[in-house]
Scaffold this motif. Structure first.
Motif, mmCIF file in Angstrom:
data_model
loop_
_atom_site.group_PDB
_atom_site.id
_atom_site.type_symbol
_atom_site.label_atom_id
_atom_site.label_comp_id
_atom_site.label_asym_id
_atom_site.label_seq_id
_atom_site.Cartn_x
_atom_site.Cartn_y
_atom_site.Cartn_z
ATOM 1 N N MET A 1 38.445 25.393 37.499
ATOM 2 C CA MET A 1 39.816 25.177 37.946
ATOM 3 C C MET A 1 40.250 26.079 39.099
ATOM 4 O O MET A 1 41.337 25.935 39.613
ATOM 5 N N VAL A 2 39.417 27.002 39.481
ATOM 6 C CA VAL A 2 39.812 27.949 40.529
ATOM 7 C C VAL A 2 38.766 27.941 41.631
ATOM 8 O O VAL A 2 37.570 27.980 41.351
ATOM 9 N N ASP A 3 39.187 27.866 42.883
ATOM 10 C CA ASP A 3 38.212 28.058 43.945
ATOM 11 C C ASP A 3 38.580 29.294 44.763
ATOM 12 O O ASP A 3 39.632 29.905 44.558
ATOM 13 N N ALA A 4 37.696 29.641 45.689
ATOM 14 C CA ALA A 4 37.841 30.904 46.398
ATOM 15 C C ALA A 4 39.135 30.968 47.209
ATOM 16 O O ALA A 4 39.731 32.036 47.361
ATOM 17 N N SER A 5 39.579 29.812 47.702
ATOM 18 C CA SER A 5 40.810 29.868 48.509
ATOM 19 C C SER A 5 42.042 30.102 47.631
ATOM 20 O O SER A 5 43.016 30.720 48.065
ATOM 21 N N GLY B 1 34.893 30.527 34.398
ATOM 22 C CA GLY B 1 34.341 29.786 33.265
ATOM 23 C C GLY B 1 35.427 29.000 32.547
ATOM 24 O O GLY B 1 36.593 29.028 32.934
ATOM 25 N N LEU B 2 35.032 28.319 31.481
ATOM 26 C CA LEU B 2 36.008 27.502 30.747
ATOM 27 C C LEU B 2 36.988 28.375 29.985
ATOM 28 O O LEU B 2 38.162 28.056 29.851
ATOM 29 N N SER B 3 36.507 29.499 29.474
ATOM 30 C CA SER B 3 37.406 30.338 28.684
ATOM 31 C C SER B 3 37.715 31.650 29.385
ATOM 32 O O SER B 3 38.749 32.250 29.152
ATOM 33 N N GLU B 4 36.814 32.095 30.259
ATOM 34 C CA GLU B 4 37.034 33.400 30.881
ATOM 35 C C GLU B 4 36.927 33.299 32.396
ATOM 36 O O GLU B 4 36.142 32.532 32.943
ATOM 37 N N PHE B 5 37.769 34.083 33.048
ATOM 38 C CA PHE B 5 37.704 34.216 34.494
ATOM 39 C C PHE B 5 37.364 35.670 34.785
ATOM 40 O O PHE B 5 38.043 36.578 34.298
ATOM 41 N N GLN C 1 36.017 54.492 57.986
ATOM 42 C CA GLN C 1 35.049 55.448 57.460
ATOM 43 C C GLN C 1 33.719 54.798 57.161
ATOM 44 O O GLN C 1 32.758 55.498 56.830
ATOM 45 N N GLY C 2 33.697 53.473 57.189
ATOM 46 C CA GLY C 2 32.451 52.766 56.933
ATOM 47 C C GLY C 2 31.945 52.953 55.521
ATOM 48 O O GLY C 2 30.740 53.086 55.300
ATOM 49 N N LYS C 3 32.873 52.981 54.544
ATOM 50 C CA LYS C 3 32.378 53.140 53.168
ATOM 51 C C LYS C 3 33.296 52.449 52.163
ATOM 52 O O LYS C 3 34.476 52.171 52.449
ATOM 53 N N ALA C 4 32.713 52.198 51.008
ATOM 54 C CA ALA C 4 33.479 51.569 49.926
ATOM 55 C C ALA C 4 34.397 52.602 49.297
ATOM 56 O O ALA C 4 34.023 53.764 49.127
ATOM 57 N N ILE C 5 35.614 52.186 48.975
ATOM 58 C CA ILE C 5 36.554 53.106 48.329
ATOM 59 C C ILE C 5 36.950 52.632 46.946
ATOM 60 O O ILE C 5 37.598 53.346 46.195
ATOM 61 N N LEU C 6 36.624 51.391 46.618
ATOM 62 C CA LEU C 6 36.909 50.915 45.262
ATOM 63 C C LEU C 6 35.912 49.830 44.913
ATOM 64 O O LEU C 6 35.641 48.939 45.715
ATOM 65 N N GLY C 7 35.372 49.901 43.728
ATOM 66 C CA GLY C 7 34.550 48.822 43.209
ATOM 67 C C GLY C 7 34.935 48.621 41.762
ATOM 68 O O GLY C 7 34.926 49.575 40.986
ATOM 69 N N ARG C 8 35.325 47.410 41.406
ATOM 70 C CA ARG C 8 35.828 47.234 40.042
ATOM 71 C C ARG C 8 35.645 45.800 39.591
ATOM 72 O O ARG C 8 35.688 44.874 40.383
ATOM 73 N N LYS C 9 35.462 45.667 38.295
ATOM 74 C CA LYS C 9 35.296 44.349 37.704
ATOM 75 C C LYS C 9 36.501 44.036 36.818
ATOM 76 O O LYS C 9 37.001 44.915 36.112
ATOM 77 N N TYR C 10 36.967 42.808 36.896
ATOM 78 C CA TYR C 10 38.141 42.386 36.138
ATOM 79 C C TYR C 10 37.797 41.124 35.363
ATOM 80 O O TYR C 10 37.008 40.304 35.843
ATOM 81 N N ALA C 11 38.425 40.951 34.231
ATOM 82 C CA ALA C 11 38.211 39.711 33.488
ATOM 83 C C ALA C 11 39.444 39.393 32.668
ATOM 84 O O ALA C 11 40.201 40.281 32.274
ATOM 85 N N GLY C 12 39.655 38.129 32.426
ATOM 86 C CA GLY C 12 40.778 37.702 31.600
ATOM 87 C C GLY C 12 40.577 36.268 31.175
ATOM 88 O O GLY C 12 39.581 35.637 31.539
ATOM 89 N N GLU C 13 41.539 35.770 30.396
ATOM 90 C CA GLU C 13 41.455 34.377 29.972
ATOM 91 C C GLU C 13 41.484 33.477 31.200
ATOM 92 O O GLU C 13 42.191 33.761 32.166
ATOM 93 N N ALA C 14 40.760 32.369 31.123
ATOM 94 C CA ALA C 14 40.661 31.463 32.271
ATOM 95 C C ALA C 14 42.045 30.993 32.725
ATOM 96 O O ALA C 14 42.325 30.924 33.927
ATOM 97 N N GLY C 15 42.911 30.710 31.755
ATOM 98 C CA GLY C 15 44.245 30.201 32.099
ATOM 99 C C GLY C 15 45.129 31.238 32.768
ATOM 100 O O GLY C 15 46.179 30.905 33.315
ATOM 101 N N ARG C 16 44.695 32.490 32.704
ATOM 102 C CA ARG C 16 45.506 33.549 33.315
ATOM 103 C C ARG C 16 44.754 34.186 34.478
ATOM 104 O O ARG C 16 44.894 35.381 34.738
ATOM 105 N N TRP C 17 44.003 33.368 35.207
ATOM 106 C CA TRP C 17 43.212 33.905 36.319
ATOM 107 C C TRP C 17 44.083 34.561 37.367
ATOM 108 O O TRP C 17 43.678 35.524 38.003
ATOM 109 N N ARG C 18 45.316 34.057 37.537
ATOM 110 C CA ARG C 18 46.197 34.677 38.545
ATOM 111 C C ARG C 18 46.473 36.137 38.191
ATOM 112 O O ARG C 18 46.550 36.986 39.079
ATOM 113 N N ASP C 19 46.664 36.419 36.885
ATOM 114 C CA ASP C 19 46.904 37.804 36.465
ATOM 115 C C ASP C 19 45.702 38.692 36.783
ATOM 116 O O ASP C 19 45.861 39.870 37.105
#
Lengths: 441, 178
Positions: free
Chosen positions: A62-66, A125-129, A140-158
């Motif tokens: 239900m979600v695409d990159a755009s 996914g069907l249940s998880e985003f 500076q040419g470097k990463a300053i944050l790297g993080r993984k997030y997950a939630g219910e598929a229906g709340r992908w906006r959150d």
């Protein structure tokens, strides 16, 4: 500003239920050293930090990159601290080249005008985003944050809003508002009922379902309950409704007025107007509606109380001078001080989270406009223009945004306004009136 | 930190600039700002003189509209809740009817036109109902038989944005429980 995050102190989402904590920090060299990064991108007066937002890698139902990019763009531009690199075609080409080489072409991104780059990958996914994002300081040419997030598929906006908030906290040092909600009244079903939506106007949901006329919602600081007024059996009742379950609990049902419930900043007290003594006055009650203590005395009309952020003062409307004006008193009563002198109709005050300003509705040349008055200097600033009536401002917790209703073509809608940019953004549309907004904590 | 402060500063300047562009505050308004003295009032604790507390209402009371000329609506001036001279005969006939029907109770509804702000109209509607109630008590009616409710601008009787519709909607309405 209150709520300003300490630099380098990451905040995790309040809403996404199973964002993994420490385990999800991706390997980023020097990621902890956010202070340096922040100073490096410090810029001159009022300039914004430009952020490049290539499409995230991934696919799903239900979600695409755009969709994801649209949410990030809205959140970051709306925060007031970012401008987004506009040439999306070049942005996506540069991203494609990066993916082909498996590296970050810092000079290319800088050439596009970027200072910050946000890359990511997602799985819808069907249940998880889930979402994995990297934030780079291009200078500076470097990463300053790297993080993984997950939630219910229906709340992908959150889930995406959580990333936005982290970027705002990291770069601007402020707590973002991307996960806040707005409660309001709408008559889309015929009778006015209480609704809640995300701060960007999405995910509108009905909270009261009894079809009893419902007005004037106000949040408890836990973000889970709203105080409001409803009509039942030819009387007004002040009630609490649970935003999650919709269960309604009665607070007061005195004869006469039971309106304008304002929850104190810590949630332990209420201020409201009652007329049980034979006149419309401000009362202070316990959070369960018990032990009403009268705070104002006189033959004039006292209405629309709101609390200062420290809970020590209450602003309200009184017509004791002959016309409705904004006044302030201690939250235990006593001396009353008049705040507004300009104009003959000043109502519906809301105290800013910083405590310095009160937003209110003021009749200017026959049209209701949104203004602020400085609590100390009493300086008035008008924020809106145009012939349409606006009313009922409510502050976002960032002290920068307001939401209010504006009537146009016989219908009222809700608008968001950045008080430093003054370009109103419409949040609601369709099928009825949208009124009495209250921004969550 | 410096950046945030700078943003704030620029933001405030932008607001002031926008204000001067928008021409907010005519010269008359500025004059008014200067001439009015700051007002600090000490509210005195205790029920104010002339307050007539509302009695708790029975949940069993059902107030209905009696189709009788006795219970004509009374009207109010814009943004006012003073009882008008022309409505005194109506209030006197309501009082007379209540004397003849000693078990009856009256719910006075206060209503407003659409022009004020929604919240202030709610307060104003209550003040209108209370003003009518106070008048009836002055005519000798037991205050315990008179209760009030405000509908603000929620229940207009006349639609449209005309002076005629507005004046009809600024009203006190009487409903009766027997």
């Amino acid at each position: 500003m209150k709520g300003r995050a300490k630099l380098g102190s990451m905040r995790f989402s309040r809403v996404v239920p199973y964002v993994l904590s420490a385990a999800v920090l991706l390997a980023v060299s020097g990621a902890a050293d956010a202070r340096d990064v922040y100073l490096n991108i410090e810029k001159g007066f009022g300039e914004k930090i430009t952020v490049a937002l290539p499409l995230f890698e991934g696919a799903g139902g239900m979600v695409d990159a755009s969709n994801i990019r649209d949410v990030l763009m809205f959140d970051l531009s709306n925060s007031g601290h970012f401008s987004v690199v506009e040439n999306l075609e070049f942005v996506d080409e540069t991203e494609a080249a990066d993916r082909a080489t498996g590296s970050v072409a810092f000079p290319e991104w800088i050439a596009l005008g970027g200072e910050i780059l946000v890359k990511g990958a997602f799985e819808a996914g069907l249940s998880e985003f889930s979402l994995e994002a990297m934030v780079y300081d291009l200078g500076q040419g470097k990463a300053i944050l790297g993080r993984k997030y997950a939630g219910e598929a229906g709340r992908w906006r959150d889930v995406v809003h959580s990333l936005s908030n982290d970027i705002v906290a990291l770069i601007a040092g402020e707590q973002g508002i991307a996960l806040t909600k707005i409660a309001f009244v709408s008559n889309v079903t015929g009778t006015k009922q209480i609704y809640v939506m995300d701060y960007d106007g999405e995910n509108r949901r009905r909270i009261t379902r009894d079809d009893l006329l419902a007005i004037y919602p106000d949040w408890f600081p836990d973000g889970k309950r709203l105080a409001y007024t409803r009509y039942r059996n030819q009387r007004q009742e002040a009630c609490i409704v649970s935003v999650t379950s919709g269960v309604v609990q009665k607070l007061t049902s005195f004869p006469g007025l039971n309106a304008f419930v304002a929850v104190s900043p810590r949630g332990g007290d209420l201020a409201m107007s009652l007329s049980r003594d034979g006149n419309t006055e401000i009362y202070r009650l316990q959070a369960d509606g018990a032990n009403p203590k009268r705070l104002t005395f006189g033959r004039s009309t006292e209405s629309s109380p709101c609390w200062s952020p420290d809970g020590r003062r209450i602003a309200f409307v009184s017509d004791r001078s002959g016309s409705p004006q904004i006044y302030v008193m201690n939250s235990t009563g006593g001396t009353v001080e008049r705040l507004t002198y300009r104009g003959g109709y000043n109502t519906s005050p809301d105290w800013s989270p910083e405590g310095d300003l009160i937003a209110y509705t003021s009749k200017v040349d026959g049209v209701f406009q949104i203004c602020t008055v400085d609590v100390e200097t009493k300086e008035v600033v008008r924020l809106t223009t145009g012939w349409e009536d606006k009313e009922d401002p409510s502050w976002a917790p960032d002290g920068r945004h307001l939401v209010y209703s504006m009537e146009s073509g016989g219908k009222s809608n809700l608008y968001m306004l950045d008080i430093y940019e003054l370009e109103p953004l419409r949040l609601t549309s369709g099928g009825g009136d949208y009124l009495s907004p209250a921004w969550s904590f | 930190m410096k950046k945030v402060l700078a943003l704030l500063l620029v933001g405030s300047m932008a607001v002031v600039f926008a204000l001067s562009l928008s021409g907010c505050g005519s010269k008359e308004e500025v004059m008014e700002d200067i001439t009015i003295e700051p007002e600090v009032v000490e509210d005195i604790e205790g029920v104010a003189d002339g307050d007539i507390p509302l009695d708790p209402r029975s949940d069993d009371d059902i107030y209905i509209d009696l189709l009788s000329k006795v219970f004509a609506d009374i009207n109010f001036e814009f943004d006012q809740y003073r009882v008008l001279d022309r409505d005194v005969p109506t209030l006197e006939s309501v009082a007379a009817w209540l004397r003849e029907n000693p078990d009856a109770r009256v719910l006075i509804e206060g209503h407003c036109d659409e022009r004020g702000t929604n919240e202030y109209n709610m307060a104003l509607g209550e003040q209108r109902a209370l003003a009518a109630r106070r008048y009836l008590v002055g005519l000798g009616i037991d205050s315990g038989r008179l209760t009030t409710i405000s509908y603000g601008e929620e229940r207009p009787v006349a639609l449209g944005s005309t002076e005629d519709a507005w004046s009809q909607n600024r009203r006190g309405h009487f409903a009766v429980a027997m």
